[in-house]
Design a protein around this motif. Structure first.
Motif, short mmCIF file in Angstrom:
data_model
loop_
_atom_site.label_atom_id
_atom_site.label_comp_id
_atom_site.label_asym_id
_atom_site.label_seq_id
_atom_site.Cartn_x
_atom_site.Cartn_y
_atom_site.Cartn_z
N SER A 260 -17.82 -36.14 -65.82
CA SER A 260 -17.06 -35.07 -65.14
C SER A 260 -16.30 -35.55 -63.92
N GLY A 261 -16.31 -36.86 -63.62
CA GLY A 261 -15.66 -37.36 -62.41
C GLY A 261 -14.17 -37.11 -62.38
N ILE A 262 -13.48 -37.38 -63.50
CA ILE A 262 -12.02 -37.17 -63.56
C ILE A 262 -11.70 -35.69 -63.41
N ASP A 263 -12.54 -34.86 -64.01
CA ASP A 263 -12.34 -33.41 -63.90
C ASP A 263 -12.42 -32.95 -62.45
N ARG A 264 -13.37 -33.49 -61.71
CA ARG A 264 -13.49 -33.12 -60.29
C ARG A 264 -12.24 -33.51 -59.51
N LEU A 265 -11.69 -34.70 -59.83
CA LEU A 265 -10.45 -35.13 -59.17
C LEU A 265 -9.31 -34.18 -59.49
N LYS A 266 -9.22 -33.74 -60.75
CA LYS A 266 -8.15 -32.82 -61.14
C LYS A 266 -8.27 -31.49 -60.40
N VAL A 267 -9.48 -31.01 -60.23
CA VAL A 267 -9.68 -29.75 -59.52
C VAL A 267 -9.28 -29.89 -58.06
N ILE A 268 -9.57 -31.04 -57.45
CA ILE A 268 -9.16 -31.28 -56.06
C ILE A 268 -7.64 -31.26 -55.94
N LEU A 269 -6.96 -31.96 -56.86
CA LEU A 269 -5.49 -32.00 -56.83
C LEU A 269 -4.89 -30.62 -57.10
N LYS A 270 -5.49 -29.89 -58.04
CA LYS A 270 -4.99 -28.53 -58.32
C LYS A 270 -5.19 -27.63 -57.10
N GLY A 271 -6.31 -27.81 -56.41
CA GLY A 271 -6.58 -27.02 -55.22
C GLY A 271 -5.54 -27.28 -54.13
N LYS A 272 -5.16 -28.54 -53.97
CA LYS A 272 -4.14 -28.89 -52.97
C LYS A 272 -2.78 -28.33 -53.36
N ALA A 273 -2.49 -28.35 -54.66
CA ALA A 273 -1.21 -27.85 -55.12
C ALA A 273 -1.10 -26.35 -54.97
N LEU A 274 -2.18 -25.64 -55.28
CA LEU A 274 -2.14 -24.18 -55.32
C LEU A 274 -2.62 -23.52 -54.05
N GLN A 275 -3.29 -24.32 -53.17
CA GLN A 275 -3.88 -23.77 -51.94
C GLN A 275 -4.83 -22.63 -52.25
N ASN A 276 -5.54 -22.78 -53.36
CA ASN A 276 -6.45 -21.73 -53.81
C ASN A 276 -7.49 -22.38 -54.71
N GLN A 277 -8.69 -22.59 -54.19
CA GLN A 277 -9.70 -23.32 -54.94
C GLN A 277 -10.20 -22.55 -56.15
N LYS A 278 -10.31 -21.23 -56.03
CA LYS A 278 -10.76 -20.44 -57.17
C LYS A 278 -9.76 -20.53 -58.31
N LEU A 279 -8.49 -20.46 -57.98
CA LEU A 279 -7.46 -20.58 -59.00
C LEU A 279 -7.44 -21.98 -59.59
N ALA A 280 -7.72 -22.99 -58.76
CA ALA A 280 -7.77 -24.37 -59.25
C ALA A 280 -8.84 -24.55 -60.31
N ASN A 281 -9.95 -23.86 -60.18
CA ASN A 281 -11.02 -23.93 -61.16
C ASN A 281 -10.67 -23.19 -62.45
N ALA A 282 -9.77 -22.25 -62.37
CA ALA A 282 -9.51 -21.36 -63.50
C ALA A 282 -8.26 -21.73 -64.30
N VAL A 283 -7.23 -22.26 -63.65
CA VAL A 283 -5.93 -22.43 -64.30
C VAL A 283 -5.81 -23.80 -64.96
N LYS A 284 -5.09 -23.85 -66.08
CA LYS A 284 -4.82 -25.11 -66.75
C LYS A 284 -3.64 -25.82 -66.10
N VAL A 285 -3.61 -27.15 -66.23
CA VAL A 285 -2.53 -27.94 -65.62
C VAL A 285 -1.16 -27.44 -66.09
#
Length: 338
Positions: A260-285
């Motif tokens: 799950s390491g790569i997945d965690r990195l993707k969630v971090i990057l999505k969180g930075k992009a969206l400025q919304n951690q909940k949305l980062a966990n839910a939305v597809k790239v």
């Protein structure tokens, strides 16, 4: 009187020895220890204690519903496509979708000539659906509440659908009896559940808590689902083992190989992009550009492309295993005439 040495199957009521469980699990949500049983008669697998935890949904579901509120989904799922493929085309009329979420399936049903109704416990999603479909027949209600409402209004349905709902139930017979009460004579049900015999099930079970209690309490095989629907009074029962989607192979192989390491990195990057951690966990790239096409989104797209090329040889190795090993079991059945 039932012995304390036995537990009872929630659908056929066969007794199974309490020490005869096939798996044990401790939930990180509530530290509750659960035990998985399999009925030797109907083949259903279920977790004990079989008791829904409302607090789980109050704390967790908002994350899952965040993408619904954003309205970013545009494509129906493989389980919904199965309905359009297998359901009798001549059947129309009133259709109720239980757990309608953002209404993406109701939109397709409406296009195919159904008068659409829906229920969901999430009030914000219900408002999104009403606005997008231009209907008022979507309600923020539980099934119990809606059954009372329908009885008062004398409303019955030609079709009741429930996609990815049945596996959550802690009172399986009661749920299906309520569904039956909403159907017209000879009415149909349709929907889907996770296929416990799917490809990469061990990846799901190792890296996700989604298929465990207090989220999912029931696990179905094709036979278990057929037996369940027949035992509660449905006829013309059809259950289809869907194929595993090729486009999902890279994501599952990534988990299998890298964890799950790569997945965690993707969630971090999505969180930075969206400025919304909940949305980062839910939305597809691939859906991120509809919300915020930032530089992080472009980085994620490049990473995804690189991953797909890197894992391409392994996807070929799995290509012959896809038939009937998909994520979902799709079902449809008819209310048996009394």
């Amino acid at each position: 009187m039932k012995s304390n040495s036995y537990v009872e199957c929630p659908i056929c009521r066969t007794e199974v020895k309490k020490d005869g469980f096939i798996e044990a699990y401790e939930s990180p949500f509530n530290n509750q220890k659960y035990e998985l049983y399999e009925c030797p008669e109907c083949e259903l697998q279920w977790w004990e204690p079989l008791r829904m935890v409302p607090e789980f949904y109050e704390n967790d579901v908002f994350n899952l519903y965040t993408s619904f509120h954003e309205g970013v989904r545009t494509k129906i799922g493989q389980n919904h496509k199965a309905f359009l493929k297998y359901f009798p085309g001549k059947i129309k009329g009133k259709l109720l979708d239980i757990g309608c979420g953002d209404g993406i399936f109701l939109r397709e049903a409406q296009k195919h000539g159904f008068e659409v109704w829906g229920i969901d416990f999430d009030k914000k999603s219900v408002e999104v659906v009403k606005k997008s479909l231009g209907v008022e027949t979507v309600y923020p209600m539980s099934l119990e509440e809606f059954c009372e409402f329908a009885k008062e209004k004398n409303v019955k349905f030609d079709v009741v659908t429930f996609f990815e709902v049945l596996e959550h139930q802690d009172k399986l017979r009661n749920f299906l009896e309520m569904v039956k009460s909403l159907l017209k004579e000879g009415g149909y049900i349709a929907g889907s559940v996770p296929n416990r015999e799917r490809l990469f099930s061990e990846v799901d079970w190792k890296y996700f808590n989604g298929d465990y209690p207090p989220h999912h309490f029931l696990r179905f095989s094709k036979g278990a689902l057929e037996n369940t629907l027949k035992l509660v009074g449905f006829s013309n029962v059809e259950v289809y083992k869907l194929d595993f989607p090729k486009e999902e192979l890279p994501a599952y192989i990534e988990k299998k190989v890298f964890g799950s390491g790569i997945d965690r990195l993707k969630v971090i990057l999505k969180g930075k992009a969206l400025q919304n951690q909940k949305l980062a966990n839910a939305v597809k790239v691939e859906d991120m550009d509809k919300i915020n096409p930032s530089p992080y989104y472009r980085i994620l797209k490049l990473l995804k492309g690189f991953r797909n090329k890197l894992l391409f040889p392994m996807t070929l190795a799995y290509s012959y295993k896809l038939k009937g090993r998909g994520i979902y079991l799709y079902f449809q059945a008819r209310l048996r005439n009394v």
